[in-house]
Design a protein around this motif. Structure first.
Motif, PDB file in Angstrom:
ATOM      1  N   GLU A   1       0.824  -1.215   0.000  1.00  0.00           N
ATOM      2  CA  GLU A   1       0.000   0.000   0.000  1.00  0.00           C
ATOM      3  C   GLU A   1       0.858   1.266   0.000  1.00  0.00           C
ATOM      4  OE1 GLU A   1      -3.399   0.015  -0.255  1.00  0.00           O
ATOM      5  OE2 GLU A   1      -3.100  -2.135  -0.559  1.00  0.00           O
ATOM      6  N   GLN A   2       2.059   1.179   0.547  1.00  0.00           N
ATOM      7  CA  GLN A   2       2.953   2.327   0.630  1.00  0.00           C
ATOM      8  C   GLN A   2       4.403   1.860   0.457  1.00  0.00           C
ATOM      9  OE1 GLN A   2       3.077   4.358   4.433  1.00  0.00           O
ATOM     10  NE2 GLN A   2       3.409   6.324   3.443  1.00  0.00           N
ATOM     11  N   PRO A   3       4.732   1.316  -0.732  1.00  0.00           N
ATOM     12  CA  PRO A   3       6.094   0.812  -0.938  1.00  0.00           C
ATOM     13  C   PRO A   3       7.098   1.963  -1.020  1.00  0.00           C
ATOM     14  CG  PRO A   3       4.918   0.836  -3.013  1.00  0.00           C
ATOM     15  CD  PRO A   3       3.916   1.209  -1.940  1.00  0.00           C
ATOM     16  N   THR A   4       8.346   1.633  -0.824  1.00  0.00           N
ATOM     17  CA  THR A   4       9.385   2.642  -1.001  1.00  0.00           C
ATOM     18  C   THR A   4       9.418   3.058  -2.461  1.00  0.00           C
ATOM     19  OG1 THR A   4      10.658   1.721   0.823  1.00  0.00           O
ATOM     20  CG2 THR A   4      11.851   3.108  -0.737  1.00  0.00           C
ATOM     21  N   GLU A   5       9.432   4.378  -2.689  1.00  0.00           N
ATOM     22  CA  GLU A   5       9.458   4.932  -4.046  1.00  0.00           C
ATOM     23  C   GLU A   5      10.785   5.645  -4.268  1.00  0.00           C
ATOM     24  OE1 GLU A   5       7.227   8.505  -6.250  1.00  0.00           O
ATOM     25  OE2 GLU A   5       5.907   6.797  -5.779  1.00  0.00           O
ATOM     26  N   PHE A   6      11.375   5.402  -5.430  1.00  0.00           N
ATOM     27  CA  PHE A   6      12.686   5.951  -5.790  1.00  0.00           C
ATOM     28  C   PHE A   6      12.543   6.894  -6.969  1.00  0.00           C
ATOM     29  CE2 PHE A   6      13.200   1.872  -3.865  1.00  0.00           C
ATOM     30  CZ  PHE A   6      14.377   1.932  -3.133  1.00  0.00           C
ATOM     31  N   SER A   7      13.202   8.040  -6.909  1.00  0.00           N
ATOM     32  CA  SER A   7      13.276   8.982  -8.025  1.00  0.00           C
ATOM     33  C   SER A   7      14.717   9.008  -8.508  1.00  0.00           C
ATOM     34  CB  SER A   7      12.866  10.387  -7.584  1.00  0.00           C
ATOM     35  OG  SER A   7      11.518  10.409  -7.204  1.00  0.00           O
ATOM     36  N   TYR A   8      14.909   8.740  -9.794  1.00  0.00           N
ATOM     37  CA  TYR A   8      16.248   8.672 -10.381  1.00  0.00           C
ATOM     38  C   TYR A   8      16.511   9.857 -11.295  1.00  0.00           C
ATOM     39  CZ  TYR A   8      17.588   3.932  -9.040  1.00  0.00           C
ATOM     40  OH  TYR A   8      17.973   2.827  -8.337  1.00  0.00           O
ATOM     41  N   TRP A   9      17.767  10.302 -11.291  1.00  0.00           N
ATOM     42  CA  TRP A   9      18.262  11.322 -12.206  1.00  0.00           C
ATOM     43  C   TRP A   9      19.578  10.824 -12.755  1.00  0.00           C
ATOM     44  CZ3 TRP A   9      14.734  14.712 -13.451  1.00  0.00           C
ATOM     45  CH2 TRP A   9      13.689  14.906 -12.566  1.00  0.00           C
ATOM     46  N   GLU A  10      19.901  11.221 -13.975  1.00  0.00           N
ATOM     47  CA  GLU A  10      21.145  10.768 -14.597  1.00  0.00           C
ATOM     48  C   GLU A  10      21.653  11.824 -15.565  1.00  0.00           C
ATOM     49  OE1 GLU A  10      22.978   7.158 -17.322  1.00  0.00           O
ATOM     50  OE2 GLU A  10      20.850   7.119 -16.828  1.00  0.00           O
ATOM     51  N   ALA A  11      22.966  12.007 -15.562  1.00  0.00           N
ATOM     52  CA  ALA A  11      23.636  12.867 -16.529  1.00  0.00           C
ATOM     53  C   ALA A  11      25.032  12.313 -16.776  1.00  0.00           C
ATOM     54  CB  ALA A  11      23.713  14.306 -16.033  1.00  0.00           C
ATOM     55  N   ASP A  12      25.332  12.013 -18.019  1.00  0.00           N
ATOM     56  CA  ASP A  12      26.674  11.561 -18.412  1.00  0.00           C
ATOM     57  C   ASP A  12      27.177  10.375 -17.601  1.00  0.00           C
ATOM     58  OD1 ASP A  12      26.741  13.627 -20.337  1.00  0.00           O
ATOM     59  OD2 ASP A  12      27.385  15.046 -18.787  1.00  0.00           O
ATOM     60  N   GLY A  13      26.307   9.414 -17.329  1.00  0.00           N
ATOM     61  CA  GLY A  13      26.705   8.199 -16.626  1.00  0.00           C
ATOM     62  C   GLY A  13      26.683   8.294 -15.112  1.00  0.00           C
ATOM     63  N   VAL A  14      26.442   9.483 -14.572  1.00  0.00           N
ATOM     64  CA  VAL A  14      26.320   9.648 -13.118  1.00  0.00           C
ATOM     65  C   VAL A  14      24.835   9.573 -12.766  1.00  0.00           C
ATOM     66  CG1 VAL A  14      26.687  11.191 -11.161  1.00  0.00           C
ATOM     67  CG2 VAL A  14      28.395  11.070 -12.985  1.00  0.00           C
TER      68      VAL A  14
END
Length: 114
Positions: free
Chosen positions: A22-35
Motif C-alpha cells: 500500500e505504501q512501498p518505497t518509491e525511488f526517483s532517479y536522475w542521470e547525466a553523463d553516466g552519473v
C-alpha cells in the motif's frame, strides 16, 4: 543517453524487509553523463539519498537513509536494468548494509507515466 533521468520506481520485493504494497518505497532517479543520483522514501524509510554510476545495464551506487523506526542505515548496491514485456524498466538490485556481510536482493519496477 540518460536512460534513468526523471524515472520513478517502486519496490515490489526485498529480502531485507517485508514490502508494504500500500505504501512501498518509491525511488526517483536522475542521470547525466553516466552519473546517477536520487532520493527515496516509503514503508521503512523516512528519507534516503543515493549517488553512483551507470555503465550499460549496470548501476553501482552508495546510499544512506533515515529509518522510520529510528536510526540510520547506509551501504552499497549494484543493480541490473531489465525491460518488462510492457516496456517498463525493472531494477534487480543486490545490496549490502554497512557493517553487515549479508547480501540482500530487491526488485523495483518503473511507475507508469500518468
Amino acid at each position: 543517453m540518460n536512460l534513468l533521468n526523471g524515472r520513478k520506481f517502486v519496490m515490489v520485493s526485498s529480502t531485507a524487509s517485508v514490502v508494504d504494497q500500500e505504501q512501498p518505497t518509491e525511488f526517483s532517479y536522475w542521470e547525466a553523463d553516466g552519473v546517477v543520483w536520487g532520493s527515496y522514501s516509503g514503508d521503512t524509510v523516512t528519507h534516503g539519498r543515493f549517488v553512483g554510476t551507470r555503465d550499460g545495464d549496470q548501476i553501482s551506487i552508495a546510499y544512506a537513509h533515515a529509518l522510520k523506526a529510528g536510526g540510520k542505515a547506509g551501504g552499497q548496491s549494484s543493480s541490473r536494468i531489465e525491460t518488462d514485456p510492457d516496456g517498463r524498466l525493472r531494477l534487480v538490485e543486490e545490496f549490502q548494509f554497512e557493517g553487515d556481510d549479508t547480501q540482500h536482493v530487491s526488485v523495483c519496477i518503473e511507475v507508469a507515466a500518468s
